[in-house]
Design a protein around this motif. Structure first.
Motif, PDB file in Angstrom:
ATOM      1  N   GLU A 107       0.913  -1.207   0.146  1.00 21.90           N
ATOM      2  CA  GLU A 107      -0.007   0.049   0.126  1.00 21.90           C
ATOM      3  C   GLU A 107       0.934   1.068  -0.040  1.00 21.90           C
ATOM      4  O   GLU A 107       0.621   2.152  -0.785  1.00 21.90           O
ATOM      5  CB  GLU A 107      -0.659   0.046   1.239  1.00 21.90           C
ATOM      6  N   LEU A 108       1.923   1.162   0.763  1.00 17.82           N
ATOM      7  CA  LEU A 108       2.847   2.426   0.836  1.00 17.82           C
ATOM      8  C   LEU A 108       3.639   2.632  -0.355  1.00 17.82           C
ATOM      9  O   LEU A 108       3.797   3.691  -0.780  1.00 17.82           O
ATOM     10  CB  LEU A 108       3.886   2.251   1.936  1.00 17.82           C
ATOM     11  N   THR A 109       3.794   1.584  -1.165  1.00 16.23           N
ATOM     12  CA  THR A 109       4.526   1.531  -2.502  1.00 16.23           C
ATOM     13  C   THR A 109       3.466   2.334  -3.595  1.00 16.23           C
ATOM     14  O   THR A 109       3.741   3.274  -4.323  1.00 16.23           O
ATOM     15  CB  THR A 109       4.885   0.363  -3.107  1.00 16.23           C
ATOM     16  N   VAL A 110       2.543   1.859  -3.651  1.00 16.59           N
ATOM     17  CA  VAL A 110       1.298   2.450  -4.385  1.00 16.59           C
ATOM     18  C   VAL A 110       0.835   3.968  -4.083  1.00 16.59           C
ATOM     19  O   VAL A 110       0.777   4.771  -4.777  1.00 16.59           O
ATOM     20  CB  VAL A 110      -0.088   1.749  -4.067  1.00 16.59           C
ATOM     21  N   LEU A 111       1.218   4.175  -2.815  1.00 17.31           N
ATOM     22  CA  LEU A 111       0.869   5.646  -2.317  1.00 17.31           C
ATOM     23  C   LEU A 111       2.003   6.603  -2.461  1.00 17.31           C
ATOM     24  O   LEU A 111       2.195   7.827  -2.378  1.00 17.31           O
ATOM     25  CB  LEU A 111       0.420   5.481  -0.952  1.00 17.31           C
ATOM     26  N   GLY A 112       3.189   5.961  -2.928  1.00 17.03           N
ATOM     27  CA  GLY A 112       4.369   6.826  -3.276  1.00 17.03           C
ATOM     28  C   GLY A 112       5.076   7.183  -2.214  1.00 17.03           C
ATOM     29  O   GLY A 112       5.755   8.241  -2.320  1.00 17.03           O
ATOM     30  N   MET A 174       9.476  13.492   2.700  1.00 15.39           N
ATOM     31  CA  MET A 174       8.571  12.881   3.578  1.00 15.39           C
ATOM     32  C   MET A 174       7.556  14.077   3.772  1.00 15.39           C
ATOM     33  O   MET A 174       6.287  13.537   4.186  1.00 15.39           O
ATOM     34  CB  MET A 174       9.184  12.303   4.779  1.00 15.39           C
ATOM     35  N   LYS A 175       8.135  15.256   4.083  1.00 14.72           N
ATOM     36  CA  LYS A 175       7.183  16.398   4.684  1.00 14.72           C
ATOM     37  C   LYS A 175       6.104  16.425   3.603  1.00 14.72           C
ATOM     38  O   LYS A 175       5.043  16.605   3.567  1.00 14.72           O
ATOM     39  CB  LYS A 175       7.982  17.702   4.782  1.00 14.72           C
ATOM     40  N   SER A 176       6.469  16.560   2.267  1.00 11.48           N
ATOM     41  CA  SER A 176       5.672  16.639   1.166  1.00 11.48           C
ATOM     42  C   SER A 176       4.788  15.280   1.104  1.00 11.48           C
ATOM     43  O   SER A 176       3.298  15.559   1.022  1.00 11.48           O
ATOM     44  CB  SER A 176       6.394  16.648  -0.042  1.00 11.48           C
ATOM     45  N   TRP A 177       5.063  14.459   1.563  1.00 16.29           N
ATOM     46  CA  TRP A 177       4.242  13.200   1.126  1.00 16.29           C
ATOM     47  C   TRP A 177       3.235  13.002   2.378  1.00 16.29           C
ATOM     48  O   TRP A 177       2.311  12.680   2.032  1.00 16.29           O
ATOM     49  CB  TRP A 177       5.007  11.870   1.242  1.00 16.29           C
ATOM     50  N   GLU A 178       3.690  13.614   3.596  1.00 15.97           N
ATOM     51  CA  GLU A 178       3.052  13.428   4.615  1.00 15.97           C
ATOM     52  C   GLU A 178       1.626  14.514   4.292  1.00 15.97           C
ATOM     53  O   GLU A 178       0.542  14.266   4.862  1.00 15.97           O
ATOM     54  CB  GLU A 178       3.547  13.750   5.969  1.00 15.97           C
ATOM     55  N   ALA A 179       2.054  15.650   3.935  1.00 15.40           N
ATOM     56  CA  ALA A 179       1.244  16.656   3.850  1.00 15.40           C
ATOM     57  C   ALA A 179      -0.029  16.123   2.910  1.00 15.40           C
ATOM     58  O   ALA A 179      -1.050  16.462   2.867  1.00 15.40           O
ATOM     59  CB  ALA A 179       1.594  17.941   3.095  1.00 15.40           C
ATOM     60  N   LYS A 180       0.374  15.474   1.557  1.00 13.79           N
ATOM     61  CA  LYS A 180      -0.398  14.997   0.799  1.00 13.79           C
ATOM     62  C   LYS A 180      -1.515  13.794   1.529  1.00 13.79           C
ATOM     63  O   LYS A 180      -2.571  13.647   1.211  1.00 13.79           O
ATOM     64  CB  LYS A 180       0.327  14.196  -0.426  1.00 13.79           C
ATOM     65  N   MET A 181      -0.787  12.961   2.344  1.00 10.63           N
ATOM     66  CA  MET A 181      -1.682  11.690   3.182  1.00 10.63           C
ATOM     67  C   MET A 181      -2.512  12.435   3.909  1.00 10.63           C
ATOM     68  O   MET A 181      -3.705  12.057   4.206  1.00 10.63           O
ATOM     69  CB  MET A 181      -0.662  10.951   3.985  1.00 10.63           C
ATOM     70  N   VAL A 182      -2.267  13.643   4.640  1.00 10.66           N
ATOM     71  CA  VAL A 182      -3.085  14.632   5.407  1.00 10.66           C
ATOM     72  C   VAL A 182      -4.544  14.909   4.469  1.00 10.66           C
ATOM     73  O   VAL A 182      -5.807  14.914   4.829  1.00 10.66           O
ATOM     74  CB  VAL A 182      -2.759  15.924   5.987  1.00 10.66           C
ATOM     75  N   GLU A 183      -4.296  15.380   3.284  1.00 17.43           N
ATOM     76  CA  GLU A 183      -5.289  15.815   2.559  1.00 17.43           C
ATOM     77  C   GLU A 183      -6.312  14.704   1.973  1.00 17.43           C
ATOM     78  O   GLU A 183      -7.401  14.763   1.719  1.00 17.43           O
ATOM     79  CB  GLU A 183      -4.667  16.475   1.144  1.00 17.43           C
ATOM     80  N   LEU A 184      -5.583  13.433   1.870  1.00 14.82           N
ATOM     81  CA  LEU A 184      -6.079  12.132   1.462  1.00 14.82           C
ATOM     82  C   LEU A 184      -7.006  11.566   2.630  1.00 14.82           C
ATOM     83  O   LEU A 184      -7.613  10.600   2.574  1.00 14.82           O
ATOM     84  CB  LEU A 184      -5.225  11.068   0.910  1.00 14.82           C
ATOM     85  N   GLY A 185      -6.693  12.152   3.925  1.00 21.05           N
ATOM     86  CA  GLY A 185      -7.246  11.676   5.174  1.00 21.05           C
ATOM     87  C   GLY A 185      -6.672  10.237   5.795  1.00 21.05           C
ATOM     88  O   GLY A 185      -7.353   9.489   6.317  1.00 21.05           O
TER      89      GLY A 185
END
Length: 225
Positions: A107-112, A174-185
């Protein structure tokens, strides 16, 4: 001893997967140019359009097999000693944990999710692996490990500096990725924000480097066994 979870009766297929198993070859022959994922979608659509009376045939077969499965499972458990039952329970727990870990990684690989930073030793290996002495990958790794251990601090420094640069890359990504994850809930994927000590002693860095080398040694030993 002498019993494995592989001997445990297998759960019967659901009505849908019975349909897939029975019809996969026929769908494949009719659609030889279709990719696997598209073929699965075609079979799923065919199942959705199947009349309830025909679906019931597969459901009845599942019920029959389920009753047989319960009887076989009861007989299987009855032959186990308490020690064997406990050992099999632990084996099953480890297998399930391994599957969960695999699903999470996929899942983490798919989420980049960004790749973790490499150590100085990892970078040294990647740059020198092809030219390293040794016929097999294990032999090459063994040679590189010995070469790394013989290198002076000044010789290792370029690789350690690249490792530090990779840490910066990782933190930024990671900062950019985590910000994206927050947007995705998906806040569940965000790292905990515990305060970290910013200063590290030379002893700590040396201990970490030694630990990574010891892990490499252990992997080589297991491979040779």
């Amino acid at each position: 001893r002498g019993i494995s979870t592989d001997e445990r009766p297998k759960r019967p297929l659901s009505a849908y997967f019975r349909f897939v198993k029975e019809n996969h070859s026929a769908f494949k022959q009719k659609n030889p140019e279709v990719k696997s994922m598209d073929l699965v979608k075609k079979i799923a659509d065919a199942w959705k359009q199947l009349p309830a009376s025909q679906k019931q045939v597969y459901e009845e077969a599942r019920k029959t097999d389920w009753q047989r499965y319960k009887e076989q499972l009861a007989a299987y458990k009855a032959q186990l000693t308490p020690a064997q039952a406990a050992a099999l329970k632990e084996e099953r727990r480890r297998r399930l944990a391994k599957r969960r870990s695999f699903r999470v990684k996929r899942e983490l690989t798919v989420l980049g999710k960004p790749k973790r930073p490499r150590s100085g030793f990892n970078i040294f290996v990647s740059e020198n692996f092809q030219e390293s002495e040794g016929i097999s990958p294990v032999a090459k790794m063994k040679h590189l490990l010995h070469a790394w251990q013989k290198m002076s601090s000044s010789q290792k420094q370029p690789y350690l500096q690249l490792a530090e640069d990779d840490k910066v890359r990782y933190e930024n990504e990671m900062k950019s990725w985590e910000a994206k994850m927050v947007e995705l809930g998906r806040e569940d994927l965000i790292r905990s924000r515990k305060p970290r000590a910013k200063t590290k002693t030379a002893e700590t860095e040396t201990a970490k480097a030694s630990s990574k080398e010891n892990k490499a040694k252990f992997k080589l030993k297991k491979s040779e066994e």
